[in-house]
Design an enzyme around this catalytic site. Sequence first.
Site, PDB file in Angstrom:
ATOM      1  N   HIS A 199      -7.707  -2.659  -4.009  1.00  0.00           N
ATOM      2  CA  HIS A 199      -6.238  -1.806  -4.710  1.00  0.00           C
ATOM      3  C   HIS A 199      -5.777  -2.934  -5.605  1.00  0.00           C
ATOM      4  O   HIS A 199      -4.834  -3.225  -6.892  1.00  0.00           O
ATOM      5  CB  HIS A 199      -5.194  -1.080  -3.741  1.00  0.00           C
ATOM      6  CG  HIS A 199      -5.476  -0.726  -2.645  1.00  0.00           C
ATOM      7  ND1 HIS A 199      -5.260   0.666  -3.443  1.00  0.00           N
ATOM      8  CD2 HIS A 199      -5.838   0.220  -1.672  1.00  0.00           C
ATOM      9  CE1 HIS A 199      -5.295   1.771  -2.608  1.00  0.00           C
ATOM     10  NE2 HIS A 199      -5.480   1.413  -1.721  1.00  0.00           N
TER      11      HIS A 199
ATOM     12  N   HIS B 168       1.242  -1.011   0.259  1.00  0.00           N
ATOM     13  CA  HIS B 168       0.237  -0.736   0.123  1.00  0.00           C
ATOM     14  C   HIS B 168       0.805   1.419  -0.129  1.00  0.00           C
ATOM     15  O   HIS B 168       0.561   2.007  -1.217  1.00  0.00           O
ATOM     16  CB  HIS B 168      -0.870   0.017   1.000  1.00  0.00           C
ATOM     17  CG  HIS B 168      -1.612   0.786   0.866  1.00  0.00           C
ATOM     18  ND1 HIS B 168      -1.690   2.538   1.802  1.00  0.00           N
ATOM     19  CD2 HIS B 168      -3.580   1.234   1.346  1.00  0.00           C
ATOM     20  CE1 HIS B 168      -2.773   3.335   1.112  1.00  0.00           C
ATOM     21  NE2 HIS B 168      -3.406   2.284   0.477  1.00  0.00           N
TER      22      HIS B 168
ATOM     23  N   GLU C 124       0.667   4.386  -2.666  1.00  0.00           N
ATOM     24  CA  GLU C 124       0.629   5.359  -2.365  1.00  0.00           C
ATOM     25  C   GLU C 124       1.832   6.078  -1.660  1.00  0.00           C
ATOM     26  O   GLU C 124       2.010   6.850  -1.351  1.00  0.00           O
ATOM     27  CB  GLU C 124      -0.454   5.446  -1.093  1.00  0.00           C
ATOM     28  CG  GLU C 124      -1.884   5.592  -1.767  1.00  0.00           C
ATOM     29  CD  GLU C 124      -2.684   6.017  -0.796  1.00  0.00           C
ATOM     30  OE1 GLU C 124      -2.314   5.793   0.091  1.00  0.00           O
ATOM     31  OE2 GLU C 124      -3.975   5.243  -1.149  1.00  0.00           O
TER      32      GLU C 124
HETATM   33 CO    CO Z   1      -5.849   2.535  -0.104  1.00  0.00          CO
END
Ligand code: CO
Length: 297
Positions: free
Chosen positions: A240, A177, A208
């Site tokens: 995701h 993530h 991210e």
């Molecule tokens: Co997220």
Amino acid sequence: MTKTTMTVAVLGIGFGLCVSALASHGKAKQSRKGILLVAFGTSDREAKVAFENLERLTRKRFKGTEVRWAFTSRVIRRKLAKQGAVIDSPTVALSKMHDEGFTHVAVQSLHTIGGAEYDEVKETVAKFSKGSESFDQLALGAPLLSSFTELQRLAKTMLKSAPKERKKGEALVLMGHGSEHHYSDLAYVAAAKVFGDLDDCAFVGTVEGHPTMNDVLAECKAAKVKKAYLIPFMSVAGDHAKNDLAGDEENSWKSVLEKNGIDCVPVLKGTAELDAIAEIWIDHLAVALSHLELPRD
Ligand code: CO
């Protein structure tokens, strides 16, 4: 009224899991131990199997201890509520447990890194450690990536469970993530190094944070990769994994890699679906539980 006599008054006799120990004033003090599993959450029906696996293994390891759930993501809780599935926030879950007479609770974070979500859980646990809603004892288990040894354990497990058909020179592309504004993002940079040391063609990137998709692409190009297995480095293979990693949209990792001549095979399995990885979280839970000192007979 002391806290102890209040607990007795509320619970009545024979309610707790561990009834024993003489408290002050010679009255029986009842203890009740519980586990609260706290994940970011998912509203994806298929991805849920990862959490089901974690719960199954938790119940197996700590037979007889009640297991509850909480999700930290408000967006996901709202989505689930609309579908008729109510999952509490950590605050609400702990409040209910307190109300129901739990005295000793181990909260286990099912997050991958100690990022912003984990910080929130930590704050919640601190809130329930003092004041009117405090438990006798409350412990918090660490997230997945908490030590170098465990990162190695995780990397070895993930590499071992890579698709058997993978040939030499074919890459494993792992999507974590990541966290743009939190220092714990460094865990993924460390993960990239550990995976790389164990396997020349295993690359870690994040949605991210760092390393980025571009870093992964550059590594694939440098290694002249022609085929890559795309694997989520997240507890569940949810949104995701399905969209950002393996989706057909123009900027999904799959689309970008394919545009660069790399054949992609998504393997949509969350890390919590692998027993050996789920056991890392459960080991952390065991440590948290060991910190709960229940009164003895
Ligand atoms: Co997220």
